[in-house]
Write an enzyme that holds these catalytic residues in place. Structure first.
Site, short mmCIF file in Angstrom:
data_model
loop_
_atom_site.label_atom_id
_atom_site.label_comp_id
_atom_site.label_asym_id
_atom_site.label_seq_id
_atom_site.Cartn_x
_atom_site.Cartn_y
_atom_site.Cartn_z
N VAL A 1 -15.13 4.21 1.34
CA VAL A 1 -14.44 4.97 0.76
C VAL A 1 -15.26 4.81 -0.18
CG1 VAL A 1 -12.59 5.31 -0.46
CG2 VAL A 1 -12.32 5.08 2.53
N THR A 2 -15.33 5.60 -1.32
CA THR A 2 -16.95 5.13 -2.29
C THR A 2 -16.81 6.27 -2.98
OG1 THR A 2 -18.97 6.12 -1.40
CG2 THR A 2 -18.43 3.58 -0.81
N VAL A 3 -17.23 5.84 -4.94
CA VAL A 3 -16.97 6.72 -6.22
C VAL A 3 -18.34 7.01 -6.54
CG1 VAL A 3 -15.98 7.33 -7.76
CG2 VAL A 3 -14.84 6.67 -5.92
N ARG B 1 -7.60 8.06 -4.60
CA ARG B 1 -6.76 8.49 -3.95
C ARG B 1 -6.68 9.52 -3.56
NH1 ARG B 1 -1.15 6.87 -5.76
NH2 ARG B 1 0.30 7.93 -5.52
N TYR C 1 -5.84 -1.64 -2.60
CA TYR C 1 -5.05 -0.55 -0.76
C TYR C 1 -3.93 -0.45 -1.00
CZ TYR C 1 -9.50 1.35 -0.33
OH TYR C 1 -11.26 1.73 0.14
N THR D 1 -13.57 -4.36 0.81
CA THR D 1 -13.54 -5.06 -0.29
C THR D 1 -13.39 -5.89 -1.30
OG1 THR D 1 -14.77 -3.70 -1.52
CG2 THR D 1 -16.17 -3.78 0.46
N ARG E 1 -11.03 8.94 -12.26
CA ARG E 1 -10.91 10.34 -12.05
C ARG E 1 -10.22 10.74 -10.68
NH1 ARG E 1 -16.28 12.76 -13.81
NH2 ARG E 1 -16.98 11.31 -15.22
N GLY E 2 -9.54 9.46 -10.40
CA GLY E 2 -7.93 9.39 -9.19
C GLY E 2 -8.23 10.25 -7.47
N PHE F 1 -16.14 -1.53 9.90
CA PHE F 1 -16.38 0.30 10.28
C PHE F 1 -16.17 0.73 8.80
CE2 PHE F 1 -12.15 -0.67 12.26
CZ PHE F 1 -11.21 -0.43 11.15
#
Length: 437
Positions: A104-106, A117, A146, A141, A113-114, A437
């Protein structure tokens, strides 16, 4: 007699306002990727810009499930990612399909900016609408992130560092001087993949939190790239109980890092994994690891109730330090609770709040028999009030509802319900997840 209801925002029984549950992200296209290549650049940026070597990139691509994963796309570029894996994981009472969430990366220029989520909300909604896995799990991490998405800390590991001076083991009866040496061999892991797979598969159903590994996942578990060794030597494998044509009954994956003190060798022995199907193999593996030539400190991440802490004559010397590990959350409360086993019979009503999945909000009646349960909506008064985060934390049997209640995260409305529920959800041995994972 029921206690007077307490009013706590985190155990409310009403859905959150619509504007808190819908997407706040405009101008982005959310879709499944075509391949891992569409993830790779954003993932590399999120993890510090390190370039993945081709072999590592290939194995990650091999386990990647593009049709189940999700990315946020804008102006021809990938801006955020979420990988979804189809896992078969041990839970109390058996195994359960688990939706494993990873990567889960941005992109740094698209944060705040959401997007994270929205990726999680869309993923959980899709699983629910399609009637797929009832439970989602992830490693994190940054644990603080979460919890607000309903994921609770479900497994823990303990880091131990056994010094050279504390090699004595409390085995009973002690070995006689004339006994033959333990049957342990050291091999290249590539030569014993089938034996490792067999031993690991046998261990899965004894401890919750362990995902099954097919051939691709096992290749990833045995991957040993020089660029990822952190200064250690190559990965080695000890097999226990493999003499005279008999199958091995235990294995340890480990490596050595050179270290010297005052011209004396005190190498660090890093144990990646150790599983054994019987106590003899388990003891022999630890005895061999603690007696490695040039070896100094033996370092390992183990289950919180691992037998090594009872095996050492001086367990204090191992300086055990516990840490969080796997986080889980119900995607569908009824199916999640019915899909695991229980250690005691209970009949109770849970008032559940969920900040992401409104279909989980409400009161649920849980009735358990021996190793099975059933769960359905009810209008009966609540015995316990909690959120999906707490249900996720106890799903694998390693977190105590009583402990969560003492922290104010579970509210008891009927005297005795908390104690009964704690017994029902508990599992011995404690859960442990050896696969990231």
């Amino acid at each position: 007699m029921r206690h007077a209801p307490r009013t706590l925002s985190h155990v409310c029984e009403v859905p959150l306002p619509v504007d808190q549950t819908r997407s706040r992200v405009d101008g982005y296209d959310f879709r499944a990727p075509d391949s891992w290549d569409q993830f790779a650049d954003v993932v590399a940026l999120a993890y510090g810009g390190y370039e993945a070597v081709p072999e590592y990139r290939k194995i990650i691509g091999d386990i990647f499930e593009p049709k189940r994963s999700l990315l946020a796309h804008r102006a021809g570029e990938t801006c955020a990612t979420l990988a979804l894996y189809s896992l078969d994981m041990s839970v109390p009472g058996g195994r359960q399909p688990i939706a494993g969430i990873g990567y889960v990366t941005v992109d740094p220029t698209h944060r705040r900016r959401g997007l994270m989520r929205d990726l999680i909300r869309r993923t959980l909604t899709g699983l629910h609408d399609r009637g797929e896995e009832a439970v989602a799990a992830l490693h994190t991490t940054e644990p603080a992130i979460y919890g607000r998405f309903g994921f609770g800390s479900a497994t823990r590991a303990v880091r131990i560092r056994i010094p050279r001076s504390s090699r004595e083991l409390s085995t009973r009866p002690p070995a006689a001087p004339t006994d033959p040496p333990p049957s342990v061999r050291v091999l290249d892991p590539a030569r014993c993949g089938a034996e490792i797979t067999r031993i690991y598969e046998h261990a899965i159903d004894r401890r919750p939190g362990m995902p099954r590994r097919d051939g691709t996942w096992m290749r990833r578990a045995l991957l040993d790239l020089p660029e990822r060794r952190g200064g250690a030597g190559r990965l080695l494998c000890m097999l226990a109980g493999a003499d005279d044509g008999e199958p091995a009954t235990g294995y340890a994956l480990y490596s050595l890092t050179a270290h010297w003190e005052n011209s004396y060798p005190r190498y660090e022995v890093h144990v990646r994994e150790l599983f054994a199907n019987d106590p003899t193999a388990y003891v022999n593996l630890w005895r061999a690891l603690l007696d490695i030539d040039l070896g100094g400190t033996v370092i390992a991440d183990r289950p919180v109730d691992d037998a090594i802490l009872a095996l050492l004559d001086d367990p204090r010397s191992a300086a055990p330090v516990a840490r969080d590990q796997l986080y889980t959350r119900p995607v569908d409360v009824a199916r999640a609770l019915a899909g695991r086993g229980y250690g005691a019979e209970v009949d109770l009503v849970l008032a559940v709040a969920d900040p992401i999945c409104p279909w989980n909000v409400g009161r649920w009646r849980l009735r358990t028999g021996t190793y099975e349960g059933e769960c359905a909506r009810t209008s009966a008064p609540a015995d316990l009030a909690l959120t999906v985060r707490e249900l996720g934390a106890v799903h694998l049997g390693g977190t105590s509802l009583t402990q969560l209640a003492a922290a104010g995260r579970v509210v008891e409305h009927r005297a005795g319900a908390l104690r009964a529920a704690t017994r029902a959800f508990h599992h011995d041995p404690a859960p442990f997840c050896p696969t990231v994972f």
